[in-house]
Every structure is written in structure tokens, then in C-alpha cells.
Design an enzyme around this catalytic site. Structure first.
Site, PDB file in Angstrom:
ATOM      1  N   THR A   1       4.449  -3.193   4.794  1.00  0.00           N
ATOM      2  CA  THR A   1       4.366  -1.859   5.383  1.00  0.00           C
ATOM      3  C   THR A   1       3.048  -1.147   5.064  1.00  0.00           C
ATOM      4  O   THR A   1       2.758  -0.107   5.664  1.00  0.00           O
ATOM      5  CB  THR A   1       5.539  -1.004   4.892  1.00  0.00           C
ATOM      6  OG1 THR A   1       5.726  -1.212   3.485  1.00  0.00           O
ATOM      7  CG2 THR A   1       6.828  -1.370   5.617  1.00  0.00           C
ATOM      8  N   GLU A   2       2.290  -1.700   4.150  1.00  0.00           N
ATOM      9  CA  GLU A   2       0.937  -1.214   3.855  1.00  0.00           C
ATOM     10  C   GLU A   2       0.141  -2.339   3.223  1.00  0.00           C
ATOM     11  O   GLU A   2       0.611  -2.987   2.293  1.00  0.00           O
ATOM     12  CB  GLU A   2       0.931  -0.036   2.865  1.00  0.00           C
ATOM     13  CG  GLU A   2       1.176   1.326   3.399  1.00  0.00           C
ATOM     14  CD  GLU A   2       0.955   2.398   2.329  1.00  0.00           C
ATOM     15  OE1 GLU A   2       0.261   2.111   1.318  1.00  0.00           O
ATOM     16  OE2 GLU A   2       1.467   3.510   2.494  1.00  0.00           O
ATOM     17  N   THR A   3      -1.054  -2.557   3.710  1.00  0.00           N
ATOM     18  CA  THR A   3      -2.057  -3.340   3.018  1.00  0.00           C
ATOM     19  C   THR A   3      -3.407  -2.979   3.613  1.00  0.00           C
ATOM     20  O   THR A   3      -3.498  -2.586   4.782  1.00  0.00           O
ATOM     21  CB  THR A   3      -1.808  -4.850   3.102  1.00  0.00           C
ATOM     22  OG1 THR A   3      -2.742  -5.529   2.238  1.00  0.00           O
ATOM     23  CG2 THR A   3      -1.975  -5.366   4.529  1.00  0.00           C
TER      24      THR A   3
END
Length: 444
Positions: free
Chosen positions: A379-381
Site C-alpha cells: 500500500t506504500e513504497t
């Protein structure tokens, strides 16, 4: 030496002093100038650094304003300083022009003071404009890593007066780092000052996802008018949304108003079809806002309300690897439909831009094993372009490009990249990086 304040690149070089023949930029926008701001009768030069709001010259006319830094004046000999032709990582400086007649000295700037001035000198024997010409236009283009700025200068002659008018435009250039397109891109509708962007600005932002064939936008809350500025244009643009419900330090019930607004929107027409997934909280356990048991109970409540309202898609939560490993009961398939994982290689001192993709792969595998084989969705990188060095990670535009390319090429596109723009409305954080993850111009 004159340096472009936005890019840090050298624009022109030379000393702006009381003597004739000082090198000055033919045209410029805001610059940083380090050099001689005044010359006294004894020939000594006052060395100061000043920020000029504007500096331009034509036929011996200089105008500008500036401020001195909070440090004592430094006196140095008046010997000419050599012009510098290069600055590391920058384009060659624009050509300079030279004053050919004496002018009055620029006012001395005391530490932490401000001054404005206009200095007029007799036009040189061979003016820029031909004798028969009334106007002349010159265009200067400055190319940076992420944008191109064009300054158009028009010089107009009227008797003995030469007037300079300038117009400035800037266009952003896109240089994709990979042919792989991410499934989703994180987005926050906040202006640099923390205010909420209006609907037209948000729509223009989201159009960039469409251009890059990014199918989904990840949001974190329904606040900041997002129901009307983001959610309401999804269908028109052909996008879907990974909807976040932000749990604050006030605990799990802090999402109740957001949930009500989201349900009211979802029940209008076929809006539920635009929702790819719902995330209850973002690193709420990692931040110390909630316990795992309280979050698990809240997810159950949210699931019940959403199902009753007609939403049938996946519901989960988002944390870092350690939070799931320490609370495996939270992430089992019987509790949540997907495991949202935020995996940032920068914060692991042993990772690097060249191993960023392998880092994300490894983190996803660890979480999948801890969560009973449940589906893990990144969901985030991403990677910061500015900030402090952390082990093998030194934030820079070059390293950001390397890391983002490596993530997409190694992990693949089934993830959410973080984030669309630099979030200047945020606090920079202890590592100095929280404002600097913007990557929209790096995506194909």
C-alpha cells in the site's frame, strides 16, 4: 556567482561590484548571489551572501532587492574573482553580459537586513538594440531535471530610456524510469500550505494518473472535502479508489464521521463499483494510536456497516512488517480480506536504491508467512529525493530514480507507489524525508 534558487544550478558567474565591467546576468528570475555587494573608496570588497528577488540588466541598468544573512560582514581584497563555468550536476550557465560604464554602488547590507535599489548608468557606446530598432526580444531557456523554464525578455527603446519586461513560464517534463506501471498511486489533496485543493485542481492532478494508465488512486481519509473533490470524479476519469479511513491519536472511533460520509457517497448510484478496497487505519498500531485488539474489533464493526450498506469488496488494514509479525491474529484471512503493507527501503539502513525491489519482495514474504498466507498488497513504497542519509540510503533525485525503477522492475506493478507529489504540507520528520517522496514525473 549567480545560482538559480529553485534548482541550485549556476546561472551566471561574476562579481557585482562598484567597478566597471562586472559580469551580471542578461536575464534572470530569483537567484542566489554570493559576492561583492559594494566597494568602498579604499578598494576593499564587502563579501556577503544575499537573496535577490529579481536581477536583470540591459545597457547598464541593474535593478533588484535582497537581504543579507545572519552573519558578520567579511572583508576581502578586491582582486577579481574568476567566473565559474560549471556546477556539478547542472546545465552550463547562461551567457553573461558586461556593464561598460560606472554606476553607483549597491547599498551595503548589514547582517539580517534588507535593501532595495535601482542603479542607472549611461548606456554603453554600442547598445543591445540597433539604432533603428525599437524593440528586441530574447528568450532564455533553463532546463532542469524535472522542468523547463522559459524567460522571455522584451527590450523597448523610448528616447534614452530602455525598458525591460519579462514573462516567465515553466513546464514539467516527464522522464519515466521504468516501463512497468503501478496499479495505484497514493494521493493527498493538500496544498503546500496545508489547505485543501479545490475540485478543479484535484481533477487536474488525477488526470495525470489517467495519462499514465494508473488505474487506482489510494487515499487516506474522506476529510479535506475528498468525497466531492476526489470520489466524485472517479467515474468521469475512469479511475477506482483504495479508500482509507484515517485513525488518529483519538483512537478507533475517530473514523466514525469518515465512515458515515463514505457510506452516504457509496450508496449513490453505482459508486460502490468504483471502490477497489477499504483500509481501516494506516499504521495506527505502529504510531501507538490503538491496540491490535481494539483495531480488530473496529474492523469487524466497519465490515458489518459496509456490508449492510451494499459494499461487497475487500476490507483490511495497513501497517508495517513488525506490527503484523507482533500481532498475527490481526492479519489472518478470517479477520481481514487483505493485508496492506507499507514497505519503504529507505528506512532500512541495510537496503539501498539498488536493492529496493528485493527489499519490498522480502518484506511481503515475511508478512505473508506471519499472516497465514493472507493476500499481501503493498500500500506504500517509494524513495525520498531529499533528506538525511540512513545507512546505505542517501536521498537524492538520482537515487530516487534508481530505487523507484528497481522496485517496479523487480517487484512488478501490482502495488501502490508513494506518493504523487512532494508533501510540503507535512513536517519533514526526524529523517528530513517526509516531504520528499513525490514521483509522478518518474512514472510512464
Amino acid at each position: 556567482m549567480l545560482t538559480d534558487a529553485a534548482s541550485g544550478c549556476l546561472v551566471a558567474a561574476g562579481w557585482l561590484s562598484g567597478a566597471a565591467g562586472a559580469a551580471v546576468p542578461a536575464v534572470n528570475t530569483q537567484v542566489v548571489f554570493t559576492g561583492s555587494l559594494a566597494a568602498d573608496p579604499a578598494g576593499e570588497r564587502i563579501e556577503q551572501e544575499a537573496v535577490f528577488d529579481s536581477v536583470f540588466t540591459t545597457d547598464g541598468h541593474i535593478a533588484g532587492s535582497g537581504r543579507a544573512p545572519q552573519r558578520p560582514d567579511h572583508f576581502a581584497p578586491a582582486a577579481p574573482e574568476p567566473a565559474h563555468a560549471e556546477t556539478s550536476g547542472c546545465e552550463p550557465p547562461a551567457p553573461t553580459s558586461t556593464l561598460s560604464s560606472t554606476r553607483t554602488a549597491v547599498p551595503t547590507l548589514a547582517p539580517n537586513s534588507t535593501a532595495s535599489w535601482t542603479t542607472i548608468t549611461r548606456p554603453p557606446a554600442e547598445p543591445t538594440l540597433d539604432a533603428a530598432a525599437s524593440t528586441s526580444t530574447k528568450i532564455v531557456t533553463i532546463t532542469r531535471s524535472k522542468s523547463t523554464s522559459t524567460v522571455t525578455v522584451t527590450r523597448t527603446r523610448s528616447t534614452s530610456t530602455i525598458t525591460v519586461t519579462r514573462t516567465h513560464s515553466s513546464t514539467t517534463t516527464s522522464t519515466p524510469v521504468s516501463t512497468v506501471t503501478p496499479t495505484a498511486l497514493a494521493y493527498s489533496p493538500y496544498a503546500d500550505d496545508g489547505s485543501c485543493k479545490d475540485a478543479d485542481t484535484v481533477k487536474s492532478d488525477l488526470q495525470k494518473l489517467v495519462t499514465r494508465k494508473i488505474a487506482t488512486v489510494r487515499t487516506y481519509t474522506t476529510e479535506c472535502n475528498m468525497i466531492t473533490t476526489v470520489n466524485d470524479v472517479l467515474s468521469e476519469l475512469g479511475l477506482t479508489i483504495n479508500q482509507g479511513l484515517w485513525i488518529s491519536a483519538d483512537g478507533v472511533d475517530s473514523i466514525d464521521g469518515q465512515l458515515s460520509d463514505f457510506i452516504a457517497w457509496g450508496q449513490q448510484g453505482s459508486n460502490w463499483d468504483l471502490v477497489a478496497m477499504v483500509a481501516v487505519g494506516n499504521e495506527a498500531i505502529t504510531s501507538g494510536y490503538v491496540s491490535a485488539s481494539d483495531l480488530q474489533s473496529k474492523i469487524s464493526s466497519v465490515r458489518s456497516q459496509l456490508r449492510s450498506a451494499g459494499y461487497t469488496g475487500p476490507i483490511g488494514t495497513v501497517e508495517q512488517t513488525g506490527a503484523f509479525q507482533s500481532n498475527t491474529g490481526l492479519c489472518q484471512p478470517s479477520v481481514i480480506d487483505f493485508v496492506g503493507l507499507n514497505a519503504h527501503p529507505y528506512f532500512d539502513a541495510s537496503a539501498s536504491p539498488l536493492t529496493a525491489g528485493a527489499f519490498v519482495v522480502a518484506q511481503a514474504a515475511l508478512v505473508k508467512a506471519a499472516c497465514g498466507g493472507n493476500d499481501v498488497f503493498i500500500t506504500e513504497t517509494g524513495y525520498p529525493s531529499k533528506g538525511n542519509t540512513n545507512g546505505l540510503n542517501t536521498p537524492s533525485e538520482a537515487n530516487q530514480r534508481t530505487a523507484v525503477a528497481n522496485i517496479l522492475d523487480v517487484y512488478g506493478g501490482n502495488l501502490t507507489m508513494f506518493t504523487m507529489y512532494d508533501d510540503l504540507w507535512k513536517n519533514a520528520g526526524s529523517y528530513g524525508v517526509e516531504q520528499s517522496f513525490g514521483i509522478i514525473e518518474l512514472l510512464a
